[in-house]
Design a protein around this motif. Structure first.
Motif, PDB file in Angstrom:
ATOM      1  N   ASP A 243      38.709  51.250  43.172  1.00 44.65           N
ATOM      2  CA  ASP A 243      37.343  50.959  43.610  1.00 44.65           C
ATOM      3  C   ASP A 243      36.555  52.125  44.354  1.00 44.65           C
ATOM      4  O   ASP A 243      35.604  52.442  44.263  1.00 44.65           O
ATOM      5  CB  ASP A 243      37.171  49.699  44.702  1.00 44.65           C
ATOM      6  CG  ASP A 243      37.647  48.383  43.861  1.00 44.65           C
ATOM      7  OD1 ASP A 243      37.418  48.389  42.624  1.00 44.65           O
ATOM      8  OD2 ASP A 243      37.935  47.536  44.678  1.00 44.65           O
ATOM      9  N   THR A 256      38.481  45.522  35.708  1.00 49.32           N
ATOM     10  CA  THR A 256      38.389  44.772  36.886  1.00 49.32           C
ATOM     11  C   THR A 256      37.975  43.396  36.732  1.00 49.32           C
ATOM     12  O   THR A 256      38.003  42.783  35.337  1.00 49.32           O
ATOM     13  CB  THR A 256      37.616  45.342  38.045  1.00 49.32           C
ATOM     14  OG1 THR A 256      37.723  44.737  39.265  1.00 49.32           O
ATOM     15  CG2 THR A 256      36.068  45.344  37.568  1.00 49.32           C
ATOM     16  N   ALA A 260      34.389  42.371  41.968  1.00 46.66           N
ATOM     17  CA  ALA A 260      34.240  43.632  42.225  1.00 46.66           C
ATOM     18  C   ALA A 260      32.668  43.908  41.901  1.00 46.66           C
ATOM     19  O   ALA A 260      32.308  45.075  42.322  1.00 46.66           O
ATOM     20  CB  ALA A 260      35.062  44.608  41.182  1.00 46.66           C
ATOM     21  N   TYR A 264      30.462  46.997  43.969  1.00 46.46           N
ATOM     22  CA  TYR A 264      29.766  48.153  43.015  1.00 46.46           C
ATOM     23  C   TYR A 264      28.000  48.367  43.147  1.00 46.46           C
ATOM     24  O   TYR A 264      27.576  49.212  43.271  1.00 46.46           O
ATOM     25  CB  TYR A 264      30.170  47.943  41.619  1.00 46.46           C
ATOM     26  CG  TYR A 264      31.711  47.981  41.234  1.00 46.46           C
ATOM     27  CD1 TYR A 264      32.425  48.708  42.263  1.00 46.46           C
ATOM     28  CD2 TYR A 264      32.297  47.813  40.047  1.00 46.46           C
ATOM     29  CE1 TYR A 264      33.944  48.756  42.199  1.00 46.46           C
ATOM     30  CE2 TYR A 264      33.582  47.797  39.904  1.00 46.46           C
ATOM     31  CZ  TYR A 264      34.409  48.350  40.961  1.00 46.46           C
ATOM     32  OH  TYR A 264      35.785  48.371  40.834  1.00 46.46           O
TER      33      TYR A 264
END
Length: 411
Positions: A243, A256, A260, A264
């Motif tokens: 990440d 992923t 996530a 992001y």
């Protein structure tokens, strides 16, 4: 006659007292265990259910993965929930421990969900929950680094080698864990368990060291040996490292899941989302699919009401609203074509990838697979052992643990 009249009067008074007593007039209630920081997704549905059924629904947030363990203690003590939320791969073990009650709903209800999600919540032919949401892995790519995701893993490997010359990374993936590598091992001819004639899993037939699985592991190993993967993504801190590299703009692609995307977005990454690419065989890369299950406690004194509740919160409208609030992708089939899902990149990727996904086995023996399989993949990733030897050792260890921990179950 006087005695009869007296008896009737006493009986009448007793019945009146029974119907008017606080105990008899008490409102029905349900206790629902929900995931941490997710209960707000059902607030409107809970309020509507309370009004329709004149009940009080108490929702308590509990750690998602540990609810079965808590039910084991709280259920017999009479302080447990009516409804729990659990990962589908814990269902088999929970049933064997006598913690879950069967769910018996109309076919129209089960038909409203994807078949794979219902299958995931079925153990020995019996349904033990209704699916709240599904999740699986996909690819996320930085649009400022690459315009679109390459179609095949081979192309991604070549792109990764090119980007390393610029001191950047192409693909980053946690391929030292079975959850993330299953699509490669399975796509090349391996699997976790074989199947019996009736379609159920055969825990005596582990397929993680078949020739196809070994070829898949060798394919994974070349990403590490060629240095297109950094050493820092192996082990416990691997996901954080992945990440960090992606959100700092040093990696073009990550494998992923939907969890996530919000981080992001907050990091300001201009990202795109896509299903997993094709394998060298030309076959679409599959994945493990997880299903979150609303299940009913064996210890519940309101099982019928609990079943109505889990049916209600998972209907089309309530599942759609929950997705809008929490981003959890519902298993309601008709919602796949709803614009709210179709126009959401993450949800759309989950829906598309789910077509190629396999539900994680929910039999209790699956608990014995993760540790040895992940250890073997770490040995392969670090080149401490060749693929065949590492997988052979893993299968041997899995078989030993199954024999030791599940022989009495007759599985």
């Amino acid at each position: 006659m006087n005695n009869k009249k007296f008896s009737k009067n006493i009986l009448g008074l007793a019945l009146t007292a029974a119907f008017c007593s606080p105990i008899a007039m008490a409102q029905q209630s349900l206790l629902v265990w929900e995931d941490i920081q997710k209960s707000f997704g059902n607030e409107e549905a809970v309020e509507a259910f309370e009004k329709q059924h004149d009940v009080k629904v108490e929702v308590l947030e509990m750690p998602y993965g540990g609810q079965v363990e808590s039910l084991r203690m709280d259920g017999p003590a009479g302080t447990g929930p009516d409804v729990i939320l659990i990962p589908h791969d814990q269902i088999g073990g929970a049933v064997i421990q006598g913690l879950l009650a069967p769910v018996k709903v109309d076919k129209s209800v089960t038909d409203s969900f994807s078949k794979s999600s219902i299958d995931a919540l079925t153990y020995n032919g019996v349904l033990y929950g209704l699916p709240k949401s599904v999740e699986t892995v996909f690819m996320v790519y930085n649009k400022d680094m690459i315009p679109e995701l390459p179609e095949t893993l081979d192309e991604i490997f070549e792109l990764s080698k090119t980007l390393r010359q610029e001191d950047k990374y192409g693909l980053l993936a946690k391929w030292d864990e079975l959850y993330y590598t299953y699509g490669i091992l399975n796509g090349m001819g391996g699997d976790v368990f074989g199947k019996k004639e009736d379609g159920s899993y055969d825990s005596n037939n582990i397929l993680l060291n078949t020739p196809g699985a070994v070829e898949g592991a060798k394919y994974i190993q070349k990403f590490y040996e060629s240095k297109v993967f950094p050493t820092g993504i192996i082990g416990n801190n691997g996901l954080n490292a992945i990440d960090s590299l992606f959100t700092s703009g040093k990696a073009a692609i990550v494998q992923t899941g939907p969890w996530a995307l919000q981080p992001y977005k907050e990091a300001g990454i201009n990202y795109g989302v896509a299903p997993l690419p094709k394998l060298p065989s030309g076959e679409q890369m599959g994945s493990f699919m997880g299903v979150k299950s609303y299940s009913i406690s064996t210890f519940s004194k309101n099982k019928s009401l609990a079943q109505e509740f889990i049916t209600f919160v998972n209907n089309y409208d309530n599942a759609k609203r929950r997705f809008e609030l929490t981003g959890e992708v519902p298993a309601v089939t008709k919602l796949v074509d709803d614009p709210v899902i179709k126009n959401d990149p993450g949800a759309s990727a989950v829906a598309l990838q789910s077509i190629h996904a396999t539900s994680m086995p929910s039999i209790p023996e699956m608990n014995e697979v993760w540790g040895p399989a992940n250890s073997a993949l770490q040995l392969i990733a670090t080149s401490k052992q060749d693929a065949k030897s590492a997988l052979n050792s893993a299968v041997e260890s899995i078989n030993m643990q199954i024999e030791a921990n599940h022989a009495m179950m007759g599985q």
